[in-house]
Design a protein around this motif. Structure first.
Motif, PDB file in Angstrom:
ATOM      1  N   SER A 194      -4.829  11.227  37.403  1.00 25.20           N
ATOM      2  CA  SER A 194      -4.239   9.884  37.446  1.00 25.20           C
ATOM      3  C   SER A 194      -2.792   9.889  37.930  1.00 25.20           C
ATOM      4  N   THR A 208      -2.311   3.107  34.885  1.00 26.73           N
ATOM      5  CA  THR A 208      -2.677   3.581  36.224  1.00 26.73           C
ATOM      6  C   THR A 208      -3.408   2.477  36.990  1.00 26.73           C
ATOM      7  N   GLY A 232      -4.885   5.170  31.299  1.00 29.71           N
ATOM      8  CA  GLY A 232      -5.860   4.571  32.200  1.00 29.71           C
ATOM      9  C   GLY A 232      -5.516   3.126  32.520  1.00 29.71           C
ATOM     10  N   GLY A 266      -7.611  14.109  42.286  1.00 36.07           N
ATOM     11  CA  GLY A 266      -6.819  12.896  42.470  1.00 36.07           C
ATOM     12  C   GLY A 266      -6.521  12.634  43.935  1.00 36.07           C
ATOM     13  N   SER A 273      -8.034  14.951  33.811  1.00 39.95           N
ATOM     14  CA  SER A 273      -7.929  13.500  34.026  1.00 39.95           C
ATOM     15  C   SER A 273      -6.476  13.035  33.992  1.00 39.95           C
ATOM     16  N   ASN A 323       3.553   4.417  32.173  1.00 44.88           N
ATOM     17  CA  ASN A 323       2.541   5.453  32.336  1.00 44.88           C
ATOM     18  C   ASN A 323       3.123   6.824  32.009  1.00 44.88           C
ATOM     19  N   PRO A 362      -9.142   6.290  39.423  1.00 46.48           N
ATOM     20  CA  PRO A 362      -8.637   7.304  38.483  1.00 46.48           C
ATOM     21  C   PRO A 362      -8.316   6.730  37.103  1.00 46.48           C
ATOM     22  N   GLY A 363      -7.841   5.476  37.053  1.00 45.73           N
ATOM     23  CA  GLY A 363      -7.553   4.856  35.769  1.00 45.73           C
ATOM     24  C   GLY A 363      -8.804   4.698  34.923  1.00 45.73           C
ATOM     25  N   MET A 390      -9.782   8.104  33.637  1.00 45.43           N
ATOM     26  CA  MET A 390      -8.887   8.477  32.554  1.00 45.43           C
ATOM     27  C   MET A 390      -9.293   7.825  31.233  1.00 45.43           C
TER      28      MET A 390
END
Length: 498
Positions: A39, A128, A125, A194, A35, A152, A213-214, A217
């Motif tokens: 991200s 992102t 998360g 991703g 993960s 990030n 993706p966030g 995560m």
């Protein structure tokens, strides 16, 4: 007549409680770091959509584009300096990551890994997703995107030292190269996922390429909080043996200087006695640097990671520019580099376990990678088959040494016998090695952004030079390993039990 036990149940019961917990921890940490990389990947996919060749794009009805040849681009990436701005975004993340990594290991030694990982994944998360929200909030400030990337990068430093420390706590040295080679495929799996997830949304609503993706995560962060087991002793499992005896590992002999790759191993009773201390002191930064091999592998990783991260951030754009693919197709094609990386990491771990030569394995792969990169740049786009083959081959040769150093080598050095059983050094050693490598990860995309306007050939010359420098930095350790194989310091080859 009583029936025999079902074959599936026999298989399940053949594994010990310790084995189940080891497999469980390996799977869980695999998901966590997958993960993390998942991200990181969307920015490389979205780049080729933020600045496009608008002459090939059909304009919306009613839009006058007669005097606007950048109407389809996303400001501020609609100007001629878009490559420089992309490089700035990459480096906002990577410089923050490199700086934070040196401190992350220190915190990781002193804080519960479960809380540390959970907080890092939740914050990552969030940041992102904030990048993707720029699409819906119609934000066109480079400072906003650079700030989000930097934050990030900072919180993502929680990941690597913590997951390596956790896996190192559960697994001994015997088959560590093979196990961690397979486990380290999370890097490539995360990159592939991703790319695919970002590719689904990039042409319609690129903000979702980051938001989805966030959310994934942050969800794994919740999973970590509820299910991660940091150490075997927490659930009354057997603590693995991190060192071989001197008879089984002749390179672990007495030495009065750091000129040996590994120093002496005390007797098993001595290790057990010292390891029994309930509150061992965390190792200092300088103390970790004095562990033989840490400096050489750290500097080697700097150049190896420079090459790997340049491909991570610039390969989709290179494919789109040179092979004239659309953003989604270029992103999909770039995943073949990561598929090769999975194979390369496993092969590197397997060979280094069998030969006992971590440094030599890395060096050979780096030497072979240099001419392969040259060939990919010159003939890699001749046909689809050539592109697929060269991408996978280059991915394996570039990511194999990178994977081996960041996993098995880091774990070997972090549980080095000179630490006398102090397992709290693993996170710091991992952070030093990966932090130094992250300097190269920041430099690679930055240099690519500066050099790319002068031609992609010059970018590849930079990558080839970096590969050769990485190999050169391991020359002393390779010499020591060859000495051992030639009989000056006999060494047992083959697999050892965990």
């Amino acid at each position: 007549m009583r029936s025999s036990l079902a074959p599936g149940i026999r298989l399940i019961t053949s594994f010990s409680r310790d084995s189940w917990y080891r497999g469980y921890t390996l799977l869980l940490t695999f998901l966590f770091y997958t993960s993390y990389h998942l991200s990181r990947k969307p920015i490389s996919i979205v780049k080729s959509f933020l600045h496009r060749n608008c002459s090939t794009v059909a304009p919306p009805l009613g839009l006058n584009i007669s005097d606007n040849d950048t109407w389809c681009d996303w400001a501020p990436f609609d100007q001629d300096n878009y490559k420089t701005l992309f490089g700035a975004l990459d480096n906002s993340f990577l410089v923050a990551y490199a700086i934070g990594m040196f401190f992350s290991g220190i915190f990781g030694e002193r804080l519960p890994l479960r809380y540390y990982l959970t907080s890092g994944m939740l914050l990552s998360g969030l940041f992102t997703s904030l990048f993707g929200l720029g699409f819906y909030l119609n934000i066109h400030s480079i400072w906003y995107y650079a700030f989000v990337q930097a934050m990030n990068g900072l919180v993502q430093t929680t990941g690597w030292p913590a997951v390596v420390a956790c896996v190192g706590n559960w697994f001994g040295k015997g088959k560590r190269g093979l196990i961690m080679g397979v486990w380290n495929s999370h890097t490539s799996v995360g990159n592939i996922l991703g790319s695919l997830i970002a590719g689904v949304f990039v042409s319609s609503a690129w903000g979702l390429s980051f938001i989805v993706p966030g959310i994934i995560m942050a969800s794994t962060g919740v999973l970590c909080f509820f299910f991660l087991v940091e150490k075997p002793e927490d659930v009354n499992c057997t603590v693995p043996q991190h060192h071989e005896t001197a008879e089984n590992e002749p390179l672990l002999q007495n030495s009065s200087s750091n000129e040996e790759i590994f120093a002496s191993i005390p007797s098993t009773s001595t290790i057990s006695a010292e390891a029994s201390d309930d509150h061992p002191e965390a190792i200092s930064f300088c103390g970790a640097l004095r562990i033989p091999g840490v400096v050489e592998f750290s500097l080697c990783l700097l150049f190896a990671k420079l090459v790997s991260y340049t491909f991570l951030y610039w390969l989709p754009l290179y494919i789109a520019n040179v092979a004239h693919f659309e953003a989604k197709e270029a992103g999909d094609m770039s995943t073949l580099f990561d598929v090769g990386g999975i194979i390369g990491g496993i092969v590197a771990g397997l060979v280094s376990d069998y030969s006992g030569g971590r440094a030599t394995t890395c060096c050979v792969m780096l030497i072979v990678a240099a001419p392969m990169l040259f060939l990919y740049n010159h003939i890699g786009q001749n046909s689809l088959g050539t592109t697929i083959g060269m991408l996978m081959l280059c991915g394996g040769l570039v990511n194999g040494p990178y994977a081996l150093i960041t996993t098995a080598v880091s774990a070997d050095l972090g549980t080095h016998e000179s630490l006398r059983g102090n397992s709290r050094a693993l996170s710091t050693v991992t952070a030093i090695i990966d932090g130094t490598g992250s300097i190269g990860a920041a430099l690679g995309p930055l240099l690519a952004g500066v050099i790319a306007p002068s031609g992609w050939n010059n970018v590849f010359y930079m990558l080839i030079s970096s590969d050769l420098l990485a190999c050169l930095l391991l020359s002393r350790l390779v010499y020591k390993e060859i000495q051992g194989w030639c009989g000056h310091t006999p060494r047992l080859r083959g697999f050892k039990e965990i």
